[in-house]
Scaffold this motif. Structure first.
Motif, PDB file in Angstrom:
ATOM      1  N   MET A   1       0.825  -1.193   0.000  1.00 51.58           N
ATOM      2  CA  MET A   1       0.000   0.000   0.000  1.00 51.58           C
ATOM      3  C   MET A   1       0.872   1.261   0.000  1.00 51.58           C
ATOM      4  SD  MET A   1      -3.112   1.176   0.320  1.00 51.58           S
ATOM      5  CE  MET A   1      -3.873   2.676   0.772  1.00 51.58           C
ATOM      6  N   LYS A   2       1.859   1.284   0.897  1.00 53.67           N
ATOM      7  CA  LYS A   2       2.724   2.457   1.010  1.00 53.67           C
ATOM      8  C   LYS A   2       3.529   2.667  -0.272  1.00 53.67           C
ATOM      9  CE  LYS A   2       6.590   4.206   3.701  1.00 53.67           C
ATOM     10  NZ  LYS A   2       7.531   3.922   4.780  1.00 53.67           N
ATOM     11  N   LYS A   3       4.037   1.576  -0.834  1.00 54.23           N
ATOM     12  CA  LYS A   3       4.847   1.672  -2.044  1.00 54.23           C
ATOM     13  C   LYS A   3       4.013   2.188  -3.215  1.00 54.23           C
ATOM     14  CE  LYS A   3       8.081  -1.006  -4.758  1.00 54.23           C
ATOM     15  NZ  LYS A   3       8.748  -2.291  -4.916  1.00 54.23           N
ATOM     16  N   ASN A   4       2.792   1.728  -3.335  1.00 56.32           N
ATOM     17  CA  ASN A   4       1.908   2.187  -4.409  1.00 56.32           C
ATOM     18  C   ASN A   4       1.594   3.674  -4.271  1.00 56.32           C
ATOM     19  OD1 ASN A   4       1.780  -0.311  -5.634  1.00 56.32           O
ATOM     20  ND2 ASN A   4      -0.010  -0.933  -4.472  1.00 56.32           N
ATOM     21  N   PHE A   5       1.415   4.120  -3.030  1.00 53.34           N
ATOM     22  CA  PHE A   5       1.151   5.537  -2.784  1.00 53.34           C
ATOM     23  C   PHE A   5       2.328   6.387  -3.241  1.00 53.34           C
ATOM     24  CE2 PHE A   5       1.690   9.182   0.106  1.00 53.34           C
ATOM     25  CZ  PHE A   5       0.572   9.909  -0.271  1.00 53.34           C
ATOM     26  N   LEU A   8       2.598   6.594  -7.053  1.00 53.87           N
ATOM     27  CA  LEU A   8       1.639   7.568  -7.576  1.00 53.87           C
ATOM     28  C   LEU A   8       2.118   8.988  -7.311  1.00 53.87           C
ATOM     29  CD1 LEU A   8      -1.170   8.193  -8.791  1.00 53.87           C
ATOM     30  CD2 LEU A   8      -2.032   8.171  -6.455  1.00 53.87           C
ATOM     31  N   LEU A   9       2.623   9.224  -6.111  1.00 51.72           N
ATOM     32  CA  LEU A   9       3.129  10.544  -5.751  1.00 51.72           C
ATOM     33  C   LEU A   9       4.328  10.928  -6.615  1.00 51.72           C
ATOM     34  CD1 LEU A   9       2.520  12.811  -3.786  1.00 51.72           C
ATOM     35  CD2 LEU A   9       4.044  11.717  -2.153  1.00 51.72           C
ATOM     36  N   ALA A  10       5.167   9.972  -6.972  1.00 52.45           N
ATOM     37  CA  ALA A  10       6.319  10.238  -7.834  1.00 52.45           C
ATOM     38  C   ALA A  10       5.865  10.666  -9.230  1.00 52.45           C
ATOM     39  CB  ALA A  10       7.203   9.009  -7.919  1.00 52.45           C
ATOM     40  N   LYS A  11       4.819  10.045  -9.733  1.00 54.01           N
ATOM     41  CA  LYS A  11       4.291  10.441 -11.047  1.00 54.01           C
ATOM     42  C   LYS A  11       3.710  11.849 -11.008  1.00 54.01           C
ATOM     43  CE  LYS A  11       3.397   5.828 -12.763  1.00 54.01           C
ATOM     44  NZ  LYS A  11       2.413   4.879 -13.271  1.00 54.01           N
ATOM     45  N   VAL A  12       3.025  12.183  -9.918  1.00 51.85           N
ATOM     46  CA  VAL A  12       2.472  13.525  -9.768  1.00 51.85           C
ATOM     47  C   VAL A  12       3.599  14.548  -9.673  1.00 51.85           C
ATOM     48  CG1 VAL A  12       1.143  15.033  -8.231  1.00 51.85           C
ATOM     49  CG2 VAL A  12       0.319  12.731  -8.737  1.00 51.85           C
ATOM     50  N   ASN A  13       4.635  14.233  -8.899  1.00 45.13           N
ATOM     51  CA  ASN A  13       5.778  15.136  -8.771  1.00 45.13           C
ATOM     52  C   ASN A  13       6.447  15.376 -10.120  1.00 45.13           C
ATOM     53  OD1 ASN A  13       5.497  15.461  -6.037  1.00 45.13           O
ATOM     54  ND2 ASN A  13       7.113  14.030  -5.493  1.00 45.13           N
ATOM     55  N   PHE A  38      14.016  19.680  -4.231  1.00 44.51           N
ATOM     56  CA  PHE A  38      14.953  18.613  -4.574  1.00 44.51           C
ATOM     57  C   PHE A  38      14.920  17.510  -3.511  1.00 44.51           C
ATOM     58  CE2 PHE A  38      19.164  16.675  -4.828  1.00 44.51           C
ATOM     59  CZ  PHE A  38      19.210  16.377  -6.170  1.00 44.51           C
ATOM     60  N   GLY A  39      14.922  17.914  -2.241  1.00 47.19           N
ATOM     61  CA  GLY A  39      14.867  16.948  -1.150  1.00 47.19           C
ATOM     62  C   GLY A  39      13.560  16.167  -1.131  1.00 47.19           C
ATOM     63  N   TRP A  40      12.459  16.836  -1.389  1.00 55.67           N
ATOM     64  CA  TRP A  40      11.149  16.181  -1.427  1.00 55.67           C
ATOM     65  C   TRP A  40      11.103  15.139  -2.540  1.00 55.67           C
ATOM     66  CZ3 TRP A  40       7.061  14.780   0.999  1.00 55.67           C
ATOM     67  CH2 TRP A  40       5.925  14.381   0.316  1.00 55.67           C
ATOM     68  N   LYS A  41      11.585  15.509  -3.725  1.00 51.61           N
ATOM     69  CA  LYS A  41      11.576  14.561  -4.841  1.00 51.61           C
ATOM     70  C   LYS A  41      12.491  13.373  -4.555  1.00 51.61           C
ATOM     71  CE  LYS A  41      11.172  16.047  -9.074  1.00 51.61           C
ATOM     72  NZ  LYS A  41      11.352  16.746 -10.354  1.00 51.61           N
ATOM     73  N   LEU A  42      13.609  13.615  -3.900  1.00 46.23           N
ATOM     74  CA  LEU A  42      14.518  12.540  -3.534  1.00 46.23           C
ATOM     75  C   LEU A  42      13.873  11.599  -2.524  1.00 46.23           C
ATOM     76  CD1 LEU A  42      17.440  11.509  -3.909  1.00 46.23           C
ATOM     77  CD2 LEU A  42      18.033  12.886  -1.937  1.00 46.23           C
ATOM     78  N   TYR A  43      13.191  12.150  -1.533  1.00 51.38           N
ATOM     79  CA  TYR A  43      12.503  11.356  -0.520  1.00 51.38           C
ATOM     80  C   TYR A  43      11.414  10.472  -1.150  1.00 51.38           C
ATOM     81  CZ  TYR A  43       9.299  10.391   3.342  1.00 51.38           C
ATOM     82  OH  TYR A  43       8.453   9.767   4.229  1.00 51.38           O
ATOM     83  N   SER A  48       9.565   5.153  -3.165  1.00 55.31           N
ATOM     84  CA  SER A  48       8.836   4.417  -4.194  1.00 55.31           C
ATOM     85  C   SER A  48       9.658   3.240  -4.728  1.00 55.31           C
ATOM     86  CB  SER A  48       8.451   5.350  -5.342  1.00 55.31           C
ATOM     87  OG  SER A  48       9.584   5.748  -6.064  1.00 55.31           O
ATOM     88  N   LEU A  49      10.971   3.278  -4.551  1.00 54.69           N
ATOM     89  CA  LEU A  49      11.824   2.196  -5.039  1.00 54.69           C
ATOM     90  C   LEU A  49      12.048   1.087  -4.016  1.00 54.69           C
ATOM     91  CD1 LEU A  49      14.541   4.242  -6.917  1.00 54.69           C
ATOM     92  CD2 LEU A  49      12.648   2.981  -7.884  1.00 54.69           C
ATOM     93  N   ASP A  50      11.768   1.332  -2.744  1.00 55.88           N
ATOM     94  CA  ASP A  50      12.013   0.326  -1.708  1.00 55.88           C
ATOM     95  C   ASP A  50      11.184  -0.907  -1.909  1.00 55.88           C
ATOM     96  OD1 ASP A  50      12.691   2.490   1.082  1.00 55.88           O
ATOM     97  OD2 ASP A  50      13.993   1.655  -0.432  1.00 55.88           O
TER      98      ASP A  50
END
Length: 50
Positions: A1-5, A8-13, A38-43, A48-50
């Motif tokens: 669930m967390k990874k999918n979220f 999705l957030l990475a695509k929006v970013n 930059f830090g937010w996108k890195l986080y 999302s990759l974990d």
């Protein structure tokens, strides 16, 4: 669930936030706002990759 979220957030970013690597931004000269983005996108990418 967390990874999918985060996926999705990475695509929006990617669609909304600017890409500083394409703009060839020097991180030593970046403003605090640019560093925060930059830090937010890195986080989000890391989670999302974990």
């Amino acid at each position: 669930m967390k990874k999918n979220f985060f996926k999705l957030l990475a695509k929006v970013n990617k669609a909304i936030l600017p890409s500083f690597t394409k703009q060839r931004l020097d991180l030593s000269k970046a403003s605090k706002f640019q560093m925060a983005i930059f830090g937010w996108k890195l986080y989000v990418t890391k989670n999302s990759l974990d």
